[in-house]
Design an enzyme around this catalytic site. Structure first.
Site, short mmCIF file in Angstrom:
data_model
loop_
_atom_site.label_atom_id
_atom_site.label_comp_id
_atom_site.label_asym_id
_atom_site.label_seq_id
_atom_site.Cartn_x
_atom_site.Cartn_y
_atom_site.Cartn_z
CB ALA A 199 1.70 0.44 -16.70
N GLY A 238 -2.74 -1.23 -14.59
CA GLY A 238 -3.25 0.27 -14.71
C GLY A 238 -4.46 0.46 -15.34
CD GLU A 284 -3.73 -0.28 -10.35
OE1 GLU A 284 -3.30 -0.09 -9.04
OE2 GLU A 284 -2.79 -0.01 -11.20
CD GLU A 323 -0.85 -4.63 -11.23
OE1 GLU A 323 -1.23 -3.54 -11.74
OE2 GLU A 323 -1.63 -5.58 -11.02
#
Length: 257
Positions: free
Chosen positions: A66, A112, A115, A135
């Protein structure tokens, strides 16, 4: 379709979405998430498209994570809304598309990015790919489904290790753990994805959509996946694809779905 951060190509029944932020290693920012949602919505509504390949531009990254600069100063409420918006508009949305989505992971798939790959229906990887959920090294946890989808794919113990250590695994390790189905070279990644997509496309799109719903139901809390399978199986008998498929089998010819 014209977008700032993604490219969309169509060829017959196959579409390809390429996340195109090479200078940022294709990192997901708010604009990119919105554009991906719009692209998937349009392709889902296009009855000609029967499979979608999702990949990243260049040879370094699928999605490197991200865009942290967008939320570094967020409050608790803002962080909660960020996660929910991502789930609703992209990650859960992709997982529940009736059009199958194949992730072609061409390099780093971190945070992300992993994910997003996990929200696709299955994954292929180039041999230089690295995957992980880093993360916790930033003081946060995966917020786009990583704590739920990773254990489903690799098992609770390995998922706990990957999340807690914030480490990366290789493409071959990802294949060993069941995170990706195939590993190949960069040059052969998209051709392999297209080859598999072509096998998907020649089958019944109605039946594939029903299978996606039935498989996903087995991972939903409070839902009996077997009951959903029974219902979806029965509904198939009312489709034109079932009529054509069974007729073709009895006539010893290929079906025309």
């Amino acid at each position: 379709m014209r977008f700032e951060n993604i490219l969309v190509e169509k060829k017959d029944s196959l579409a390809q979405i390429t996340i195109n932020r090479p200078k940022k290693l294709n990192a997901l920012n708010k604009v990119t998430i919105i554009e991906l949602n719009e692209a998937f919505e349009e392709l889902e509504d296009d009855t000609k498209i029967r499979a979608i390949i999702l990949t990243g531009s260049g040879e370094k990254a699928f999605v490197a994570g991200a865009d942290i600069s967008e939320f570094a100063d967020f409050s608790v409420d803002e962080g909660t809304r960020l996660s929910k918006l991502g789930h609703d508009t992209l990650f859960d949305y992709v997982e529940n598309l009736s059009t199958p989505v194949i992730a072609a992971v061409n390099g780093f798939a971190l945070g992300g990015g992993l994910e997003l790959a996990m929200s696709c229906h299955f994954r292929l990887a180039s041999d230089n790919a690295k995957m992980g959920l880093p993360e916790v090294s930033l003081g946060v946890i995966p917020g786009y489904g990583g704590t739920q989808r990773l254990p489903q794919l690799v098992g609770k113990g390995k998922a706990m290790e990957m999340i807690m250590t914030a480490g990366m695994i290789s493409a071959e390790e990802a294949k060993e753990y069941g995170l990706v189905n195939y590993v190949t070279t960069q040059e052969e990644l998209l051709p392999l994805a297209e080859k598999i997509a072509s096998k998907v496309i020649r089958n019944s799109s109605d039946a594939i959509s029903a299978a996606i719903r039935a498989v996903n139901a087995g991972f939903e809390e409070g839902i009996n996946g077997f009951n959903v399978e029974i219902e979806e199986f029965g509904e198939c008998f009312g489709t034109e694809d079932f009529t054509e498929g069974t007729a073709a089998f009895l006539d010893k010819r290929k079906p025309n779905f």
